[in-house]
Design an enzyme around this catalytic site. Structure first.
Site, PDB file in Angstrom:
ATOM      1  N   TYR A  26       1.353  -1.148  -0.279  1.00 52.20           N
ATOM      2  CA  TYR A  26      -0.513   0.534   0.121  1.00 52.20           C
ATOM      3  C   TYR A  26       0.548   1.125  -0.186  1.00 52.20           C
ATOM      4  O   TYR A  26       0.522   2.289   0.665  1.00 52.20           O
ATOM      5  CB  TYR A  26      -1.060   0.168   1.221  1.00 52.20           C
ATOM      6  CG  TYR A  26      -2.073   0.992   1.353  1.00 52.20           C
ATOM      7  CD1 TYR A  26      -2.723   0.154  -0.009  1.00 52.20           C
ATOM      8  CD2 TYR A  26      -2.332   1.565   1.479  1.00 52.20           C
ATOM      9  CE1 TYR A  26      -4.464   1.290  -0.314  1.00 52.20           C
ATOM     10  CE2 TYR A  26      -3.515   2.543   0.966  1.00 52.20           C
ATOM     11  CZ  TYR A  26      -4.237   2.772   0.654  1.00 52.20           C
ATOM     12  OH  TYR A  26      -5.977   3.418   0.134  1.00 52.20           O
ATOM     13  N   ARG A  49       1.351  -6.402   5.727  1.00 52.34           N
ATOM     14  CA  ARG A  49       2.028  -7.789   7.435  1.00 52.34           C
ATOM     15  C   ARG A  49       1.350  -6.869   7.876  1.00 52.34           C
ATOM     16  O   ARG A  49       1.529  -5.693   7.683  1.00 52.34           O
ATOM     17  CB  ARG A  49       3.913  -7.088   7.203  1.00 52.34           C
ATOM     18  CG  ARG A  49       4.836  -7.456   5.718  1.00 52.34           C
ATOM     19  CD  ARG A  49       6.042  -7.451   6.301  1.00 52.34           C
ATOM     20  NE  ARG A  49       7.236  -7.622   5.315  1.00 52.34           N
ATOM     21  CZ  ARG A  49       7.561  -8.834   4.773  1.00 52.34           C
ATOM     22  NH1 ARG A  49       7.328 -10.062   5.193  1.00 52.34           N
ATOM     23  NH2 ARG A  49       8.318  -9.127   3.452  1.00 52.34           N
ATOM     24  N   ASP A  84      10.996  -3.967  -5.793  1.00 51.37           N
ATOM     25  CA  ASP A  84      11.328  -5.207  -6.605  1.00 51.37           C
ATOM     26  C   ASP A  84      12.089  -6.114  -5.513  1.00 51.37           C
ATOM     27  O   ASP A  84      12.289  -7.233  -6.264  1.00 51.37           O
ATOM     28  CB  ASP A  84      12.141  -4.505  -8.145  1.00 51.37           C
ATOM     29  CG  ASP A  84      12.021  -4.062  -8.624  1.00 51.37           C
ATOM     30  OD1 ASP A  84       9.834  -4.278  -8.842  1.00 51.37           O
ATOM     31  OD2 ASP A  84      11.994  -2.723  -9.792  1.00 51.37           O
ATOM     32  N   HIS A 109       5.737  -3.835 -13.461  1.00 56.18           N
ATOM     33  CA  HIS A 109       6.509  -3.919 -13.440  1.00 56.18           C
ATOM     34  C   HIS A 109       7.472  -5.013 -13.769  1.00 56.18           C
ATOM     35  O   HIS A 109       6.870  -6.211 -13.074  1.00 56.18           O
ATOM     36  CB  HIS A 109       7.629  -2.237 -12.989  1.00 56.18           C
ATOM     37  CG  HIS A 109       9.272  -2.256 -12.786  1.00 56.18           C
ATOM     38  ND1 HIS A 109       9.134  -2.670 -14.600  1.00 56.18           N
ATOM     39  CD2 HIS A 109      10.887  -2.522 -12.740  1.00 56.18           C
ATOM     40  CE1 HIS A 109      10.953  -2.473 -14.245  1.00 56.18           C
ATOM     41  NE2 HIS A 109      11.406  -2.813 -13.644  1.00 56.18           N
ATOM     42  N   GLU A 196      15.295   5.486 -16.678  1.00 58.53           N
ATOM     43  CA  GLU A 196      15.014   5.778 -15.633  1.00 58.53           C
ATOM     44  C   GLU A 196      17.119   5.880 -15.593  1.00 58.53           C
ATOM     45  O   GLU A 196      17.177   7.266 -15.204  1.00 58.53           O
ATOM     46  CB  GLU A 196      14.988   4.704 -14.449  1.00 58.53           C
ATOM     47  CG  GLU A 196      13.551   4.696 -14.691  1.00 58.53           C
ATOM     48  CD  GLU A 196      12.948   3.694 -13.135  1.00 58.53           C
ATOM     49  OE1 GLU A 196      12.085   3.407 -12.934  1.00 58.53           O
ATOM     50  OE2 GLU A 196      14.458   2.511 -13.571  1.00 58.53           O
ATOM     51  N   GLU A 228      19.841  28.459 -13.033  1.00 64.30           N
ATOM     52  CA  GLU A 228      20.504  27.864 -14.067  1.00 64.30           C
ATOM     53  C   GLU A 228      20.036  26.950 -14.659  1.00 64.30           C
ATOM     54  O   GLU A 228      19.740  26.672 -15.361  1.00 64.30           O
ATOM     55  CB  GLU A 228      21.731  29.080 -14.653  1.00 64.30           C
ATOM     56  CG  GLU A 228      21.247  30.713 -14.487  1.00 64.30           C
ATOM     57  CD  GLU A 228      20.443  31.216 -14.760  1.00 64.30           C
ATOM     58  OE1 GLU A 228      20.274  30.834 -16.385  1.00 64.30           O
ATOM     59  OE2 GLU A 228      20.169  32.272 -14.943  1.00 64.30           O
TER      60      GLU A 228
END
Length: 335
Positions: A26, A49, A84, A109, A196, A228
């Site tokens: 969550y 858990r 992951d 994923h 990524e 900048e």
């Protein structure tokens, strides 16, 4: 190669509405998936858990919350939305023993499936519903009546209707409002990691920090270098996001546009392309995945060292000071 894009008219909502769904985790994606599915009329529960800090949060959001084992046992579709590096262990300990023929194992994923850290039984569907945006945007866009595009993938179609399930799941997320793109686990995993590393996180952060340091080393005040090379970056990216590079060039000065054409290829050039080819090859052959998982097993030693160095860098301390000047920003807020 042309891609297939599907919308609400192409998807049957009743498929996912007729199934029990477990959301494991969550966090950013987990809360968005669970709440969007619930609001889409799906029978959803969250598996966590015991003692998780998110347990009460999910309950307060009106969701049914139970243990990961119970959620996996009850569900027809089990969506794993945890980091992951811990998916493999959670799968082995809490999910695998509850899988039954005809169940669907789902991901946002493809890392663990593509690199073989998780191997599903033959009688189980393996799908991916991957919104192309962070969880809070997935949720916000849904509540505003729109959505973010989703990638839909099927690795294993055990029941013959895995595509119907994943497309309907994407509909429940709000993805069919913006477009669902059919892809493969390999495409999603490898392109996502490459984007990524070479552009969005690795490439962009290195570009910004190197430009900042070049100005500071030349004697310019860090605060001006920050404005900048860091602060104004969002304005440029927003223009590109909204209407393309041509619109960004239209919006900036002729001086800036002229400088773009001569200076850009000096910074990002053939040597940069060669480095990107190496990055992509390491992703494709699994070298990056192994290195990352080895570091996870070593207590994230390299990751934490690099994080500490970045957090204490001059560009970050300068940025924190400058952002404190902006009343419209909650400086350095962590979600």
């Amino acid at each position: 190669m042309a891609v297939t894009v599907l919308y609400e008219k192409d998807v049957d909502p009743k498929v996912i509405q007729g199934l029990k769904v477990a959301i494991i985790g969550y966090g950013s994606q987990g809360h968005a998936h669970a709440l969007n599915l619930m609001d889409s009329g799906v029978d959803v529960r969250v598996g966590l858990r015991e003692g998780s800090k998110n347990w009460k949060i999910a309950e307060d959001h009106g969701l049914k919350v139970t243990t990961m084992d119970q959620a996996a046992e009850e569900a027809d579709v089990i969506m794993i939305l945890i980091p992951d590096e811990i998916q493999k262990d959670v799968y082995k300990e809490h999910i695998e023993k509850h899988l039954k023929p005809g169940n669907t194992l789902a991901f946002a994923h493809g890392f663990n499936i593509h690199y073989g850290y998780i191997k599903a039984p033959e009688g189980v569907n393996v799908i991916m519903a991957a919104p192309k945006g962070p969880g809070h945007i997935v949720r916000r866009q849904f509540t505003e009546g729109s959505g973010v595009p989703d990638l839909a993938c099927v690795q294993q179609d055990a029941t013959g209707n895995a595509w119907d399930i994943v497309l309907s799941y994407c509909w429940a997320l709000g993805g069919a409002r913006a477009g669902i793109i059919k892809a493969t686990f390999a495409e999603e995993t490898e392109e996502d990691l490459f984007g990524e590393q070479a552009v969005l996180c690795g490439g962009l952060v290195s570009l910004v920090t190197t430009g900042f340091q070049t100005l500071v080393d030349a004697g310019y005040p860090p605060e001006l270098a920050y404005f900048e090379c860091y602060h104004e970056m969002k304005m440029i990216v927003d223009l590109m996001y909204e209407s393309g590079i041509h619109f960004m060039n239209y919006s900036i000065s002729n001086t800036a546009e002229y400088g773009e054409y001569y200076a850009g290829p000096m910074v990002i050039n053939e040597e940069s392309k060669k480095a990107m080819d190496v990055i992509l090859k390491r992703i494709q052959n699994g070298e990056f995945a192994k290195e990352f998982m080895d570091d996870c097993a070593n207590g994230h030693k390299k990751l934490l060292e690099q994080r500490e160095a970045m957090n204490g860098s001059l560009i970050e301390t300068t940025g924190a000071k400058i952002r404190g000047m902006f009343s419209w920003l909650n400086s350095d807020k962590e979600d």
